[in-house]
Write a protein that holds these residues in place. Structure first.
Motif, PDB file in Angstrom:
ATOM      1  N   VAL A   9      48.748  31.986  17.243  1.00 13.00           N
ATOM      2  CA  VAL A   9      47.610  32.596  17.947  1.00 13.00           C
ATOM      3  C   VAL A   9      48.049  33.966  18.438  1.00 13.00           C
ATOM      4  N   ILE A  10      47.245  34.994  18.179  1.00 11.52           N
ATOM      5  CA  ILE A  10      47.549  36.326  18.747  1.00 11.52           C
ATOM      6  C   ILE A  10      46.586  36.565  19.909  1.00 11.52           C
ATOM      7  N   GLY A  11      47.154  36.666  21.124  1.00 10.55           N
ATOM      8  CA  GLY A  11      46.336  36.870  22.324  1.00 10.55           C
ATOM      9  C   GLY A  11      46.342  35.619  23.174  1.00 10.55           C
ATOM     10  N   ALA A  12      46.667  35.770  24.464  1.00  6.72           N
ATOM     11  CA  ALA A  12      46.680  34.612  25.369  1.00  6.72           C
ATOM     12  C   ALA A  12      45.696  34.802  26.508  1.00  6.72           C
ATOM     13  N   GLY A  13      44.498  35.327  26.186  1.00  2.41           N
ATOM     14  CA  GLY A  13      43.399  35.333  27.145  1.00  2.41           C
ATOM     15  C   GLY A  13      42.752  33.950  27.114  1.00  2.41           C
ATOM     16  N   PRO A  14      41.584  33.800  27.762  1.00  4.94           N
ATOM     17  CA  PRO A  14      40.955  32.467  27.801  1.00  4.94           C
ATOM     18  C   PRO A  14      40.582  31.939  26.417  1.00  4.94           C
ATOM     19  N   CYS A  32      52.126  31.198  20.349  1.00  5.01           N
ATOM     20  CA  CYS A  32      51.137  32.098  20.944  1.00  5.01           C
ATOM     21  C   CYS A  32      51.831  33.419  21.295  1.00  5.01           C
ATOM     22  N   VAL A  33      51.271  34.519  20.789  1.00  2.62           N
ATOM     23  CA  VAL A  33      51.879  35.835  20.964  1.00  2.62           C
ATOM     24  C   VAL A  33      50.976  36.673  21.868  1.00  2.62           C
ATOM     25  N   ASP A  34      51.530  37.216  22.945  1.00  3.94           N
ATOM     26  CA  ASP A  34      50.715  38.059  23.837  1.00  3.94           C
ATOM     27  C   ASP A  34      51.583  39.189  24.381  1.00  3.94           C
ATOM     28  N   ARG A  35      50.946  40.357  24.595  1.00  2.00           N
ATOM     29  CA  ARG A  35      51.733  41.536  24.992  1.00  2.00           C
ATOM     30  C   ARG A  35      51.503  41.967  26.441  1.00  2.00           C
ATOM     31  N   GLY A  53      40.019  40.725  35.302  1.00  2.00           N
ATOM     32  CA  GLY A  53      38.601  40.445  35.044  1.00  2.00           C
ATOM     33  C   GLY A  53      38.035  39.415  35.985  1.00  2.00           C
ATOM     34  N   CYS A  54      37.668  38.270  35.407  1.00  2.00           N
ATOM     35  CA  CYS A  54      36.940  37.215  36.134  1.00  2.00           C
ATOM     36  C   CYS A  54      37.591  36.899  37.480  1.00  2.00           C
ATOM     37  N   ILE A  55      38.886  36.636  37.463  1.00  2.00           N
ATOM     38  CA  ILE A  55      39.534  36.086  38.662  1.00  2.00           C
ATOM     39  C   ILE A  55      39.722  37.132  39.767  1.00  2.00           C
ATOM     40  N   PRO A  56      40.366  38.283  39.483  1.00  2.00           N
ATOM     41  CA  PRO A  56      40.507  39.245  40.594  1.00  2.00           C
ATOM     42  C   PRO A  56      39.157  39.743  41.114  1.00  2.00           C
ATOM     43  N   SER A  57      38.162  39.881  40.219  1.00  4.98           N
ATOM     44  CA  SER A  57      36.868  40.376  40.708  1.00  4.98           C
ATOM     45  C   SER A  57      36.223  39.339  41.625  1.00  4.98           C
ATOM     46  N   LYS A  58      36.385  38.049  41.291  1.00  4.20           N
ATOM     47  CA  LYS A  58      35.788  37.022  42.155  1.00  4.20           C
ATOM     48  C   LYS A  58      36.551  36.909  43.474  1.00  4.20           C
ATOM     49  N   HIS A 119      56.484  37.054  23.872  1.00  2.00           N
ATOM     50  CA  HIS A 119      55.967  38.264  24.512  1.00  2.00           C
ATOM     51  C   HIS A 119      56.205  39.438  23.567  1.00  2.00           C
ATOM     52  N   ALA A 120      55.150  39.835  22.856  1.00  2.51           N
ATOM     53  CA  ALA A 120      55.256  40.925  21.878  1.00  2.51           C
ATOM     54  C   ALA A 120      53.846  41.326  21.463  1.00  2.51           C
ATOM     55  N   HIS A 121      53.764  42.462  20.796  1.00  2.00           N
ATOM     56  CA  HIS A 121      52.511  42.820  20.143  1.00  2.00           C
ATOM     57  C   HIS A 121      52.511  42.103  18.791  1.00  2.00           C
ATOM     58  N   GLY A 122      51.424  41.388  18.491  1.00  2.09           N
ATOM     59  CA  GLY A 122      51.351  40.674  17.213  1.00  2.09           C
ATOM     60  C   GLY A 122      50.508  41.456  16.218  1.00  2.09           C
ATOM     61  N   LEU A 151      43.106  34.895  15.656  1.00  2.00           N
ATOM     62  CA  LEU A 151      43.131  36.216  16.302  1.00  2.00           C
ATOM     63  C   LEU A 151      42.263  36.135  17.562  1.00  2.00           C
ATOM     64  N   ALA A 152      42.849  36.441  18.710  1.00  2.00           N
ATOM     65  CA  ALA A 152      42.117  36.355  19.989  1.00  2.00           C
ATOM     66  C   ALA A 152      42.539  37.547  20.850  1.00  2.00           C
ATOM     67  N   SER A 153      42.336  38.739  20.282  1.00  2.00           N
ATOM     68  CA  SER A 153      42.909  39.949  20.887  1.00  2.00           C
ATOM     69  C   SER A 153      42.018  40.564  21.963  1.00  2.00           C
ATOM     70  N   GLY A 154      40.826  39.997  22.202  1.00  2.00           N
ATOM     71  CA  GLY A 154      40.031  40.405  23.352  1.00  2.00           C
ATOM     72  C   GLY A 154      39.362  41.758  23.226  1.00  2.00           C
ATOM     73  N   GLY A 279      30.399  49.024  29.314  1.00  2.00           N
ATOM     74  CA  GLY A 279      30.584  48.029  28.263  1.00  2.00           C
ATOM     75  C   GLY A 279      32.027  48.003  27.793  1.00  2.00           C
ATOM     76  N   ARG A 280      32.328  47.040  26.938  1.00  2.00           N
ATOM     77  CA  ARG A 280      33.684  46.871  26.421  1.00  2.00           C
ATOM     78  C   ARG A 280      33.633  46.834  24.900  1.00  2.00           C
ATOM     79  N   LYS A 281      34.764  47.188  24.266  1.00  2.00           N
ATOM     80  CA  LYS A 281      34.823  47.182  22.804  1.00  2.00           C
ATOM     81  C   LYS A 281      35.976  46.278  22.353  1.00  2.00           C
TER      82      LYS A 281
HETATM   83  P1  FAD Z   1      41.156  38.857  26.665  1.00  2.71           P
HETATM   84  O1  FAD Z   1      40.987  38.125  27.936  1.00  2.71           O
HETATM   85  O2  FAD Z   1      40.913  40.318  26.642  1.00  2.71           O
HETATM   86  O3  FAD Z   1      42.640  38.538  26.171  1.00  2.71           O
HETATM   87  C1  FAD Z   1      43.180  39.093  25.025  1.00  2.71           C
HETATM   88  C2  FAD Z   1      44.696  39.076  25.161  1.00  2.71           C
HETATM   89  O4  FAD Z   1      45.249  39.472  23.912  1.00  2.71           O
HETATM   90  C3  FAD Z   1      45.218  40.068  26.194  1.00  2.71           C
HETATM   91  O5  FAD Z   1      46.247  39.476  26.933  1.00  2.71           O
HETATM   92  C4  FAD Z   1      45.775  41.210  25.336  1.00  2.71           C
HETATM   93  O6  FAD Z   1      46.840  41.899  25.954  1.00  2.71           O
HETATM   94  C5  FAD Z   1      46.269  40.430  24.142  1.00  2.71           C
HETATM   95  N1  FAD Z   1      46.403  41.214  22.908  1.00  2.71           N
HETATM   96  C6  FAD Z   1      45.504  42.038  22.330  1.00  2.71           C
HETATM   97  N2  FAD Z   1      45.963  42.486  21.154  1.00  2.71           N
HETATM   98  C7  FAD Z   1      47.186  41.919  20.999  1.00  2.71           C
HETATM   99  C8  FAD Z   1      48.153  41.987  19.978  1.00  2.71           C
HETATM  100  N3  FAD Z   1      47.941  42.688  18.878  1.00  2.71           N
HETATM  101  N4  FAD Z   1      49.296  41.298  20.146  1.00  2.71           N
HETATM  102  C9  FAD Z   1      49.529  40.553  21.262  1.00  2.71           C
HETATM  103  N5  FAD Z   1      48.624  40.447  22.248  1.00  2.71           N
HETATM  104  C10 FAD Z   1      47.471  41.114  22.107  1.00  2.71           C
HETATM  105  N6  FAD Z   1      33.704  36.664  31.906  1.00  2.71           N
HETATM  106  C11 FAD Z   1      33.201  35.537  32.416  1.00  2.71           C
HETATM  107  O7  FAD Z   1      32.896  34.607  31.656  1.00  2.71           O
HETATM  108  N7  FAD Z   1      33.000  35.403  33.760  1.00  2.71           N
HETATM  109  C12 FAD Z   1      33.303  36.387  34.629  1.00  2.71           C
HETATM  110  O8  FAD Z   1      33.104  36.236  35.837  1.00  2.71           O
HETATM  111  C13 FAD Z   1      33.840  37.587  34.123  1.00  2.71           C
HETATM  112  N8  FAD Z   1      34.176  38.600  34.943  1.00  2.71           N
HETATM  113  C14 FAD Z   1      34.731  39.739  34.435  1.00  2.71           C
HETATM  114  C15 FAD Z   1      35.053  40.778  35.309  1.00  2.71           C
HETATM  115  C16 FAD Z   1      35.613  41.937  34.816  1.00  2.71           C
HETATM  116  C17 FAD Z   1      35.955  43.055  35.773  1.00  2.71           C
HETATM  117  C18 FAD Z   1      35.872  42.060  33.424  1.00  2.71           C
HETATM  118  C19 FAD Z   1      36.509  43.301  32.878  1.00  2.71           C
HETATM  119  C20 FAD Z   1      35.545  41.041  32.550  1.00  2.71           C
HETATM  120  C21 FAD Z   1      34.965  39.879  33.045  1.00  2.71           C
HETATM  121  N9  FAD Z   1      34.601  38.832  32.203  1.00  2.71           N
HETATM  122  C22 FAD Z   1      34.042  37.695  32.721  1.00  2.71           C
HETATM  123  C23 FAD Z   1      34.793  38.908  30.752  1.00  2.71           C
HETATM  124  C24 FAD Z   1      36.060  38.108  30.374  1.00  2.71           C
HETATM  125  O9  FAD Z   1      37.172  38.642  31.065  1.00  2.71           O
HETATM  126  C25 FAD Z   1      36.283  38.213  28.866  1.00  2.71           C
HETATM  127  O10 FAD Z   1      35.118  37.766  28.191  1.00  2.71           O
HETATM  128  C26 FAD Z   1      37.451  37.326  28.469  1.00  2.71           C
HETATM  129  O11 FAD Z   1      38.638  37.706  29.114  1.00  2.71           O
HETATM  130  C27 FAD Z   1      37.666  37.405  26.945  1.00  2.71           C
HETATM  131  O12 FAD Z   1      38.700  36.543  26.603  1.00  2.71           O
HETATM  132  P2  FAD Z   1      39.588  36.818  25.288  1.00  2.71           P
HETATM  133  O13 FAD Z   1      40.647  35.779  25.316  1.00  2.71           O
HETATM  134  O14 FAD Z   1      38.720  36.937  24.124  1.00  2.71           O
HETATM  135  O15 FAD Z   1      40.225  38.251  25.510  1.00  2.71           O
END
Ligand code: FAD
Ligand code: NAD
Length: 475
Positions: A9-14, A32-35, A53-58, A119-122, A151-154, A279-281
């Motif tokens: 898995v690339i990316g350790a977000g939710p 799981c690879v995350d940077r 994002g979600c947690i610090p804002s709440k 812990h690396a860029h994947g 791929l879960a790069s966010g 917005g976000r990209k």
């Molecule tokens: P991300 O959380 O972005 O995680 C991706 C991970 O992949 C990151 O750690 C990144 O560093 C890593 N990564 C990227 N590319 C690579 C690579 N090539 N190699 C290794 N690692 C890599 N959503 C809600 O549902 N509820 C909320 O209340 C909410 N509040 C938010 C508040 C704020 C201020 C923001 C900015 C966002 C909020 N969101 C909320 C949106 C939510 O944070 C995102 O939808 C969610 O984090 C997406 O999850 P993800 O795992 O797809 O990506």
């Protein structure tokens, strides 16, 4: 690295960490690879959601709401509080501690489930190869081989071309979670979810907040009745929202001069801090080699089908880097579904029942179609509305703003959408999600017993109101 994984898995977000845990639960050997690094340069799992994002804002929304309630509503309960003040740095420390404990918790969970964490860029290089790249130097350090790749790069914030982020003056959402003092005048570009949540934090703490929004309509994704009430309530809180205002540029001098256009007319506003949240990209920088076989769509998202399969065999993509709402729970559920598809051949996600929640005060939450969308889709609709002001619990809480609206198909009575503005809307919406998941009718909800006195009685009464039989409302 010689060992071959079933899944990398690339990316350790939710999206990514949940996918990795579910894969491991299903007996798949998972990496799981995350940077991500925290402010001290230490690896921090959990992605945008946990770190910025979600947690610090709440955390900040809760602190600021408590402060604001002391100033505005505790008196009505007979509580007399003298000399209230806000220690911003203590508030920030609390937020950082919450983030740290949760990100460390993810590391523990991955370990406990037997997921190997890198812990690396994947970078996905095709043929099941994930290259581990040093993020600073760009040098390839190692590689992992896996039968399946997720791929879960966010995603990352979008920058306005004429308004580059500048230190702690012109900031993205992450910067707006780090202000060390309350700005006197705060400008916010974009009245989307982030603009409203972070605008609320600083407004409650005493900033004079002006949100500039390019679109003429407020909260266009929400049901019109909800959006109208929200606009009225935010105005009452003195959260300044200027619609139809397209921000063109900003200049940093003694303060920040923001230039924007309203109805063809050029305007200017001076602020002390500016948050750009337009917005976000998708984050796909250096994620794929040219011959990886994975394609992007015309908007830069990783192209996937309804099962989150990319154009390359055995490569999936989930979360913010693919189409659909950018929500943590959407990414997590895609992660679970993909893990189950890999392990069992089956996995399911119902995109029609993804709830939305906006953590303003009052909160706003919805699931399914707005009344306008349902009508456009060809449904004849019946809808029922019920105000929190008519429930005993909301009155006891001194928190009576808002209402619940249930939209049902006039022919079948199936619930098409539920829309809430009011106290704990983000929690109340769960009942509606369950109801819609089971394709309940409004009659089903109306015949379900709700505890008294609770806020959920407003959901019950709104369901009763669909059939014109709410008990606690005089017509
Ligand atoms: P991300 O959380 O972005 O995680 C991706 C991970 O992949 C990151 O750690 C990144 O560093 C890593 N990564 C990227 N590319 C690579 C690579 N090539 N190699 C290794 N690692 C890599 N959503 C809600 O549902 N509820 C909320 O209340 C909410 N509040 C938010 C508040 C704020 C201020 C923001 C900015 C966002 C909020 N969101 C909320 C949106 C939510 O944070 C995102 O939808 C969610 O984090 C997406 O999850 P993800 O795992 O797809 O990506
Ligand atoms: P958004 O898409 O919600 O809102 C951006 C707003 O900026 C839009 O209304 C757009 O019209 C406006 N805009 C764009 N260019 C502009 C300009 N030049 N001048 C003035 N206005 C302009 O985006 P966001 O608020 O940055 O949030 C990004 C994503 O993060 C959201 O889509 C959401 O999925 C996620 N998020 C969710 C939550 C939650 O679930 N509670 C909280 C925060 C963020």
């Amino acid at each position: 690295m010689s060992e071959k994984y079933d899944v990398a898995v690339i990316g350790a977000g939710p999206a990514g960490y949940v996918a990795a845990i579910r894969c491991a639960q299903l007996g798949l050997k998972t990496a799981c690879v995350d940077r991500w690094c925290d402010a001290n340069g230490k690896p921090a799992l959990g992605g945008t959601c946990l770190n910025v994002g979600c947690i610090p804002s709440k955390a900040l929304l809760d602190s600021s709401e408590k402060y604001h309630q002391i100033l505005t509503s505790y008196g009505k309960h007979g509580i007399v509080v003298d000399q209230v003040s806000m220690d911003v740095s203590k508030m920030m420390k609390r937020k950082t501690q919450i983030v740290r404990s949760l990100t460390q918790g993810i590391a523990t969970l991955l370990k406990a489930n037997g997921v190997d964490s890198f812990h690396a860029h994947g970078r996905y290089a095709g043929a099941g190869t994930v290259e581990l790249v040093n993020w600073e130097s760009g040098e390839k350090a190692d590689e992992i081989k896996a039968t399946n790749v997720i791929l879960a790069s966010g995603s990352v914030p979008i920058e306005l071309p004429n308004i580059p982020f500048q230190g702690d003056l012109i900031v993205d959402s992450a910067g707006a979670l780090e202000f060390e003092e309350v700005p006197e005048r705060l400008g916010v570009v974009g009245a989307g979810v982030i603009g409203l949540e972070l605008g609320s934090v600083w407004n409650r703490l005493g900033s004079e907040v002006t949100v500039l929004e390019a679109l003429p309509d407020f909260l266009p994704g929400a049901d019109t009745d909800i959006a109208k009430d929200a606009a009225r309530l935010f105005k009452r809180q003195k959260l300044g929202i200027q619609l139809g205002a397209r921000v063109d540029s900003a200049e940093v001098g003694d303060d920040i001069k923001v230039c924007y256009t309203v109805g063809g007319e050029q305007k200017e506003m001076s602020v002390d801090r500016l948050i750009v949240c337009i917005g976000r990209k998708p984050c796909t920088d250096n994620l794929l080699t040219e011959d990886s076989g994975v394609k992007l769509d015309e908007r830069g998202f990783i192209h996937v089908n309804e099962d989150c399969r990319t154009d390359a065999a055995n490569v999936y993509a989930i979360g913010d880097c693919v189409r659909g709402p950018m929500l943590a729970h959407k990414g997590s559920e895609e992660g679970v579904a993909v893990a189950e598809r890999i392990a069992t051949g089956h996995g399911h996600i119902n995109y029609n029942t993804i709830p939305w929640a906006i953590y303003t005060a009052p909160e706003i939450a919805w699931v399914g179609a707005t009344e306008q969308e349902a009508i456009e889709a060809g449904h004849a609709c019946n809808s029922g509305k019920f105000p929190f002001a008519a429930t005993g619990r909301a009155k006891a809480m001194e928190d009576t703003a808002g209402f619940v609206k249930v939209v049902a198909d006039a022919r079948t009575d199936e619930i098409l959408g539920v829309h809430i503005i009011g106290p704990h809307a983000s929690e109340l919406i769960a009942e509606a999600v369950v109801a819609m998941e089971y394709r309940a009718s409004s009659e089903d909800l109306a015949r379900t017993i709700h505890a008294h006195p609770t806020l959920s009685e407003a959901v019950h009464e709104a369901a009763l109101a669909v059939g014109g039989r709410a008990i606690h409302s005089a017509k």
